[in-house]
Design a protein around this motif. Structure first.
Motif, PDB file in Angstrom:
ATOM      1  N   LYS C   6      43.174  49.795  43.878  1.00 64.01           N
ATOM      2  CA  LYS C   6      43.048  49.002  45.095  1.00 64.01           C
ATOM      3  C   LYS C   6      44.407  48.475  45.496  1.00 64.01           C
ATOM      4  O   LYS C   6      45.172  48.022  44.667  1.00 64.01           O
ATOM      5  N   ILE C   7      44.688  48.590  46.747  1.00 62.87           N
ATOM      6  CA  ILE C   7      46.019  48.228  47.194  1.00 62.87           C
ATOM      7  C   ILE C   7      45.920  47.174  48.276  1.00 62.87           C
ATOM      8  O   ILE C   7      45.040  47.220  49.127  1.00 62.87           O
ATOM      9  N   ILE C   9      48.969  46.047  49.974  1.00 64.61           N
ATOM     10  CA  ILE C   9      50.261  45.895  50.635  1.00 64.61           C
ATOM     11  C   ILE C   9      50.070  46.303  52.089  1.00 64.61           C
ATOM     12  O   ILE C   9      49.482  47.321  52.387  1.00 64.61           O
ATOM     13  N   ASN C  10      50.533  45.501  52.967  1.00 66.05           N
ATOM     14  CA  ASN C  10      50.252  45.743  54.384  1.00 66.05           C
ATOM     15  C   ASN C  10      51.395  45.250  55.234  1.00 66.05           C
ATOM     16  O   ASN C  10      51.261  44.339  56.012  1.00 66.05           O
ATOM     17  N   PHE C  12      53.729  47.486  56.837  1.00 63.22           N
ATOM     18  CA  PHE C  12      54.298  48.432  57.779  1.00 63.22           C
ATOM     19  C   PHE C  12      53.969  48.045  59.208  1.00 63.22           C
ATOM     20  O   PHE C  12      52.886  47.546  59.483  1.00 63.22           O
ATOM     21  N   LEU C  14      53.034  49.531  62.065  1.00 67.48           N
ATOM     22  CA  LEU C  14      51.804  49.968  62.730  1.00 67.48           C
ATOM     23  C   LEU C  14      50.919  50.624  61.689  1.00 67.48           C
ATOM     24  O   LEU C  14      51.078  51.799  61.395  1.00 67.48           O
ATOM     25  N   ASN C  15      50.024  49.895  61.103  1.00 65.00           N
ATOM     26  CA  ASN C  15      49.192  50.505  60.072  1.00 65.00           C
ATOM     27  C   ASN C  15      48.017  51.238  60.691  1.00 65.00           C
ATOM     28  O   ASN C  15      47.850  51.291  61.905  1.00 65.00           O
ATOM     29  N   ARG C  16      47.184  51.810  59.825  1.00 68.21           N
ATOM     30  CA  ARG C  16      46.078  52.645  60.280  1.00 68.21           C
ATOM     31  C   ARG C  16      45.159  51.901  61.224  1.00 68.21           C
ATOM     32  O   ARG C  16      44.740  52.411  62.256  1.00 68.21           O
TER      33      ARG C  16
END
Lengths: 307, 333, 284
Positions: C6-7, C9-10, C12, C14-16
């Motif tokens: 499970k991650i 990190i957020n 970036f 423009l994420n998904r």
């Protein structure tokens, strides 16, 4: 000469986060074990410690997003992907965990036959079934029709029929009654006594002790101790690592007390000794850097305090 | 040791049959009520342009002849008992018994639907397999994009495109008509029929692959990530042999089931394709009946299409029961 | 035994999630433009202009003109707006039926559940298109017939989804606790069940919407839907059939392509919404 040597093996998984960021999870780190011919080595550790991945890494069947570093040698020669492709299923065989590893829509007999490397696959399969007391009717059964014990013996048959020199058995005992366990384990012993080697991956230290020669204790993706079976006596004075001691003490016939806490998750490994957060004798020094595996009293240990 | 589960299978079919009958009766009743309440005057629909020449007396006679003067329930029972006896009435457009019209048209439609069904099934399956085996590559992305786009494509527009390209531009095929105009039906050769079949089949197949392909892709990805494929790889199996031995076996059944269960969409697609290509099948008859108020034919077609869909669903269920060993063979320990 | 990785990190830019949102917004802008265009477009654009009959696509007439000299671009945009409008009414009606019957099946006892499941089977056992023809025939075609037909044919699958969802929530622990605490059925429905089915309803609605539009166009094309005087896409395409053999490909090509794009956009919005609201289930 060792038949199988694993040196400094690390396995990590590449994963993409919600965005584009890519991160690596180290599920096995700097692991080293060796397997001698005629020997059974038990790799013991709690579930979720990445033991199955060790088996998959040796056989080269990890998923695509996994990356491996370190070396694995078979009969003294490094196992490259190309060499592995020729040995897999011939010299090296896997005995998987459960009946789920059999194709649900294929008759058991044909599945064992595909594993065979001999000229006459049908008689090879019948011979091995006979040896493991599987009746002729089992041949034409589908996996869902097998009982636990039958499934276990079928899975074992797939390995035996291949004529492999090294068998890696992944959790071969859970959910079986003691008689079947004993039978399965004695089959491994018999196999090893013929000059082959078995790596028994299990969480069940108790039954492992009954038949193995050497025990490698696995914690959070690495080995913390490699010890002879003879070391597991009395109060565990001969055992080197505090985690092994804790496992030994947790057995019902000993003190039956388990240590608090749980294994760290691969995404949040401690910087120093992986066991330090749960260790009774941990000192600030333990949290500095991961300790190296060192030799101690004819075994190996990964602890700076072990004597 | 293995025993065929015959008794259970019989019971299963019986239960399905009972369910089918209740649904069919309800559908007949509802359709009948709907049709009876339509604003279209059945007598006018029957007589058509000659309406002005028909006096009120004659009108009444016709109404009486058809039982139109009786209460709706009585009419339904009369019609229902006639249907049970195999008499679906007489088509007003074709001036022939409905059962005959449906029988003849069904043969045409069957050729169309069966070819499209097979072609789209096989091509879709292969596309799904390729996409799954090459998951994440450009070919997978292309197949996925194509399938999602097809799901949004109007069938009749695809038919028009096919017609424009192959009939108008390339001139390879005639425009419309199931058989050449002006040729006696005895003189129509098999080649003629096949020639008129190709474009509608092509249209339905181009669109029909999407569902099977996406489903097969999804399923095969799950299978290839399964424990048993992992173990097969551990035994040294790889590449095409691995897919042939374990992948195919485990995805073929769901794909077959899905294709059978899609009979409803197949029928809908055939209606549109037949209309575009003026192909004289059931679909075209349905539209004609709807447009020109041919009540007996419309009711007959509703019943027939329901049976058609039901047969598809039954085949889907049966294929599972007969082909999957987990339901076919009795558990034995 | 691969550990669940499970991650969180957020970082970036423009994420998904944001990309999905971006896609949705772009699609919505496009669709709104089409609808507004259809409403605001000058009626003059489609008046008969015999001096410019049958002209192929050009800069002046992007999609060409028809046999009466009407601009096909304007006709197409108007037709799309009409189709979206009719589709919207049909889809809302269908979603409402699905909501009511889904909740009724899940909450009103075994008998109600059986009856509703029987009704669903009833609707699924006749091909959609045949049902639409039958209803259009009964109501004499036209706007009313097509809207009622579309409403009555598209609800069953969504009703099943909602039924399953409500069943699941009702058996959830927090609802059981509320029941034990003596909260009324109504209170539970408003506070627990509704918030959970709204996303499902929205996604379901967005996914059935494109189907409704396609079916409307199909039935109209067959001559059983909107009347030939309406500027509907189905009418445009069915008229174009008469001119196909004379090589006037633009009459059919552009309107159909635009319909395809609009339907695909709605479908994509639905899929994207599903990814946003239910990331686990839409996993590839």
């Amino acid at each position: 000469m060792s038949i199988l040597e694993v040196e400094n093996l690390s396995v990590s998984f590449k994963q993409y986060t919600d965005g584009f960021k890519e991160i690596n999870h180290k599920v096995i780190s700097s692991l080293s074990v060796t397997l001698e011919a005629g020997e059974i080595l038990a790799v013991v550790g709690a579930s979720g410690s990445g033991k199955s991945l060790l088996a998959h890494a040796i056989l080269g069947i990890l998923p695509r997003n996994a990356s491996i570093s370190g070396t694995i040698k078979y009969k003294g020669v490094e196992l490259t992907a190309a060499r592995l492709a020729t040995l897999r299923g011939k010299e090296l065989a896997l005995v998987p965990q459960s009946v789920n590893f059999l194709d649900p829509l294929m008759r058991v007999g044909s599945q064992v036959r595909t594993a065979s490397n001999s000229e006459d696959v049908v008689s090879a399969q019948r011979k091995v079934f006979e040896r493991y007391h599987l009746g002729k009717e089992v041949e034409s059964m589908y996996p869902f029709q097998l009982s636990g014990g039958m499934a276990r013996r079928t899975l074992l048959s797939t390995a035996m029929v291949s004529g492999a020199k090294v068998i890696i058995a992944d959790e071969p005992t859970p959910g079986l009654d003691p008689i079947v366990i004993k039978e399965a384990l004695s089959n491994f012993r018999e196999f090893a006594d013929k000059g082959c080697a078995v790596m028994l991956i299990t969480h069940d230290i108790e039954s492992a002790l009954q038949i193995t020669d050497k025990i490698a204790v696995f914690y959070a993706g690495t080995t913390v101790e490699i010890a002879s079976v003879k070391d597991f006596v009395g109060k565990g004075e001969a055992i080197r690592h505090p985690y092994t001691k804790a496992l030994w003490r947790a057995l019902p016939q000993n003190e039956f007390i388990s240590i608090p806490g749980s294994q760290p998750h691969p995404s949040s490994l401690p910087p120093g000794c992986l066991f330090a957060p749960r260790c009774e004798i941990a000192t600030p020094e333990c949290e500095q850097a991961p300790p190296d595996m060192r030799e101690l009293r004819d075994g190996m240990v990964r602890c700076i305090h072990a004597t | 040791m293995r025993k065929f589960n015959g008794g259970k299978l019989g019971l299963f079919i019986l239960m399905k049959g009972v369910r089918m009958v209740t649904l069919l009766v309800a559908i007949c009743f509802i359709s009948f009520l709907l049709v009876k309440n339509s604003p279209i005057d059945p007598i006018q629909a029957y007589i058509g342009a000659d309406m002005l020449k028909v006096g009120p007396e004659q009108r009444e006679k016709i109404a009486e002849y058809w039982g139109l003067d009786q209460p709706v329930m009585v009419q339904f029972l009369n019609w229902g008992s006639a249907v049970l006896a195999g008499d679906l009435g007489t088509s007003m457009i074709f001036r022939r018994p409905v059962i005959e019209v449906i029988g003849e048209r069904f043969f045409n439609s069957l050729a169309l639907m069966l070819s499209a069904w097979l072609l789209s099934g096989v091509v879709g399956f292969v596309m799904g397999v390729i996409a799954a085996m090459k998951k994440g590559t450009w070919i997978d992305r292309m197949i996925k994009w194509y399938c999602f786009t097809l799901a949004s494509t109007p069938t009749f527009w695809m038919g028009l495109l096919v017609l424009m390209v192959f009939s108008v531009w390339l001139g390879w095929f005639p425009i419309g008509m199931g058989v050449p105009a002006g040729v006696l039906s005895e003189d129509v050769t098999l080649m003629d029929r096949i020639q008129h079949l190709i474009l509608p089949v092509l249209t339905l197949s181009i669109l029909g692959v999407a569902n099977v392909a996406l489903h097969t892709r999804q399923k095969l990805i799950v299978v290839m990530a399964s424990d048993y494929v992992l173990f097969a790889r551990a035994r040294g199996e790889k590449g095409f042999a691995l897919f042939w031995r374990h992948g195919l076996r485990n995805v073929a059944l769901p794909a077959i089931t899905l294709q059978f269960a899609a009979f409803s969409e197949l029928f809908g697609g055939a209606v549109l394709a037949e209309q575009v290509f003026s192909y004289p099948g059931l679909g075209q008859a349905t539209i004609e009946a709807g447009l020109r108020g041919d009540v007996p034919l419309l009711l007959g077609l509703v019943i027939f299409s329901t049976i058609f869909v039901f047969v598809g669903n039954l085949l889907a269920d049966l294929s599972y029961r007969v082909l999957d060993p987990r339901t076919r063979e009795v558990r034995k320990i | 035994m691969i550990p669940s990785l499970k991650i969180n990190i957020n970082k970036f830019p423009l994420n998904r999630k944001q990309r999905t949102l971006f896609n949705i917004i772009i699609s919505i802008i496009f669709l709104v433009t089409v609808i507004l265009g259809g409403i605001l477009l000058d009626e003059e654009r489609i008046v008969t202009n015999l001096s410019e009959r049958n002209s192929a696509p050009s800069l002046e007439h992007l999609f060409g003109t028809d046999w009466l000299g009407r601009d096909m671009f304007a006709r197409t945009v108007m037709g799309l707006a009409l189709s979206i409008g009719v589709g919207l009414i049909g889809a809302i009606g269908s979603a409402l039926i699905a909501l009511l019957l889904g909740i009724a099946a899940a909450t009103m006892g075994k008998m109600a559940d059986r009856i509703i499941s029987w009704i669903i089977d009833l609707f699924l056992s006749v091909p959609h298109l045949v049902t639409l023809v039958l209803i259009a025939f009964t109501l004499g075609g036209g706007f009313k017939g097509i809207v009622i037909g579309l409403t009555l044919t598209h609800w069953p699958s969504l009703a099943r989804v909602i039924r399953a969802e409500v069943m699941q929530i009702r058996s959830a622990e927090f609802v059981q606790v509320s029941q034990k605490m003596g909260k009324s059925q109504w209170w539970i429905a408003v506070h627990h069940i509704l918030p959970h089915i709204v996303p499902q309803l929205l996604i379901g609605f967005m996914l059935l919407f494109p189907h409704v539009i396609l079916h409307e166009a199909a039935v109209t094309f067959l001559g059983l839907g909107l009347s030939p005087h309406e500027p509907a896409i189905g009418i445009i395409l069915s008229e174009s059939m008469r001119y196909l053999s004379s090589g006037m490909w633009w009459l059919a090509f552009f309107p159909g392509l635009c319909l395809l794009i609009v339907v695909r956009m709605f479908d994509q919005i639905g899929e994207n919404l599903r990814v946003l609201m239910d990331p686990t289930r839409s996993h590839d």
